[in-house]
Design a protein around this motif. Structure first.
Motif, PDB file in Angstrom:
ATOM      1  N   ASN A   3      39.130  44.136  53.252  1.00 19.79           N
ATOM      2  CA  ASN A   3      39.788  44.749  54.401  1.00 19.79           C
ATOM      3  C   ASN A   3      41.308  44.642  54.267  1.00 19.79           C
ATOM      4  OD1 ASN A   3      39.238  46.007  57.092  1.00 19.79           O
ATOM      5  ND2 ASN A   3      40.550  44.326  57.762  1.00 19.79           N
ATOM      6  N   ASN A   7      44.161  47.648  53.764  1.00 20.74           N
ATOM      7  CA  ASN A   7      45.409  47.785  54.532  1.00 20.74           C
ATOM      8  C   ASN A   7      46.612  47.937  53.602  1.00 20.74           C
ATOM      9  OD1 ASN A   7      44.251  47.612  57.096  1.00 20.74           O
ATOM     10  ND2 ASN A   7      44.301  45.371  57.093  1.00 20.74           N
ATOM     11  N   HIS A  28      37.765  50.993  55.623  1.00 21.40           N
ATOM     12  CA  HIS A  28      37.467  49.825  56.448  1.00 21.40           C
ATOM     13  C   HIS A  28      35.969  49.700  56.702  1.00 21.40           C
ATOM     14  CE1 HIS A  28      41.463  48.369  57.054  1.00 21.40           C
ATOM     15  NE2 HIS A  28      41.896  49.472  57.639  1.00 21.40           N
ATOM     16  N   ALA A  31      34.599  48.236  53.600  1.00 22.31           N
ATOM     17  CA  ALA A  31      34.988  46.828  53.496  1.00 22.31           C
ATOM     18  C   ALA A  31      34.074  45.956  54.355  1.00 22.31           C
ATOM     19  CB  ALA A  31      36.448  46.662  53.906  1.00 22.31           C
ATOM     20  N   ARG A  32      33.744  46.427  55.552  1.00 23.58           N
ATOM     21  CA  ARG A  32      32.818  45.661  56.405  1.00 23.58           C
ATOM     22  C   ARG A  32      31.443  45.573  55.763  1.00 23.58           C
ATOM     23  NH1 ARG A  32      35.540  48.721  60.396  1.00 23.58           N
ATOM     24  NH2 ARG A  32      33.834  50.255  60.449  1.00 23.58           N
ATOM     25  N   THR A  35      31.583  43.105  52.893  1.00 19.92           N
ATOM     26  CA  THR A  35      31.717  41.732  53.392  1.00 19.92           C
ATOM     27  C   THR A  35      30.374  41.194  53.864  1.00 19.92           C
ATOM     28  OG1 THR A  35      34.018  42.118  54.051  1.00 19.92           O
ATOM     29  CG2 THR A  35      32.872  40.265  55.081  1.00 19.92           C
TER      30      THR A  35
END
Length: 306
Positions: A3, A7, A28, A31-32, A35
């Motif tokens: 994440n 950015n 994003h 990325a979640r 993760t």
């Protein structure tokens, strides 16, 4: 971690002029997803698994994959443990849509049909507005979004339009032909009687910014009324007026290498392209243009062989 990387990547590319609104959401979201799988690096298998859960159509998968490939390349340059997904794993069979190139008589018919559009009692500006809107796009190659975003103070002295931070956050000045200036002056005279205090050049009935969906629906209705390409699928679009402008401009550049180069740079700037490769695509638009380029290529080959 991914994440934070997203950015950094988004921030860097925005300094180069890219908006990346959708790309930011895609990165994003991935990325979640990564993760949750306890992954700190981009993995090709995870990319495919994520695409399968969020993208329902081939086009949607391809757009998200493109965003992730660029992101992965950025990270791979810093850390080779990041994997770069293959570009063909979600490629759609459908390429970039073939533009419809309007003939001069078809553009005339479009404007005539717009001038005869159904008039509503509380919208006296409807006919002149759409004549001016479609005529302006056809004469300047503006994007539809750029035309709809114009305000009165964007009309500069001498017949120049100030196009403010649109695609790629680029602003530019667009000079108008004298015939367009005259048409715009006539439109402004009519507009002043019906637009109230709105400062939008093309206001809605409520004097707000005109909705793109409303404009697209109106354009489709006008095409039917004008009898243009009724059997074609997909149907011609407003954006094809921009393609037509670019195509006709390139057709006038001739076959001399210096002239072609100057024409390309000027047209790319005028259209607001961030990359001149986007301008090259218009070369495919008409057989006449391809024949001219083929002839020019033969001349260059002949010169190099001497």
């Amino acid at each position: 971690m991914l994440n934070d990387d997203a950015n950094r990547y988004i921030t860097l590319r925005r300094t180069l002029g890219y908006k990346l609104v959708k790309a930011e959401r895609h990165l994003h979201a991935f990325a979640r997803f990564a993760t949750e799988r306890n992954e700190t690096h981009v993995r090709a298998t995870s990319v495919l698994a994520w695409l399968a859960t969020v993208a329902r159509t081939p086009g949607a998968r391809e757009r998200r994959l493109t965003d992730l490939i660029l992101f992965a390349r950025f990270l791979h340059a810093e850390d080779p443990l990041h994997e770069i997904p293959r570009a063909d794993v979600a490629r759609s069979r459908h390429g970039r849509p073939i533009p419809y190139i309007y003939t001069p008589s078809e553009i005339t018919r479009i404007l005539d049909a717009a001038g005869k559009a159904r008039r509503y009692r509380n919208d006296r500006l409807r006919r002149p507005l759409y004549v001016m809107l479609f005529g302006l796009i056809a004469a300047t190659g503006l994007r539809v979004s750029e035309a709809l975003a114009l305000r009165l103070d964007d009309i500069q002295p001498g017949g120049v339009l100030h196009i403010r931070e649109t695609k790629f956050r680029k602003s530019r000045l667009v000079p108008l032909h004298v015939t367009v200036i005259e048409a715009l002056e006539r439109y402004l005279d009519v507009r002043s009687q019906h637009a109230g205090e709105s400062d939008w050049l093309f206001p809605s009935v409520e004097h707000r910014k005109l909705c793109p969906t409303t404009v697209n629906n109106m354009f489709r209705s006008i095409l039917r009324r004008a009898g243009i390409a009724l059997e074609r699928h997909p149907r011609p679009r407003i954006h094809d007026l921009r393609h037509t402008f670019a195509t006709r401009a390139l057709e006038q550049c001739g076959a001399q290498r210096g002239m072609v180069a100057r024409h390309f740079v000027a047209l790319s700037t005028y259209l607001g392209h961030a990359d001149i490769r986007n301008t090259y695509w218009y070369l495919e638009a008409t057989p006449e243009m391809m024949a001219d380029i083929a002839s020019a290529a033969e001349m260059l080959v002949g010169e190099s062989a001497v």
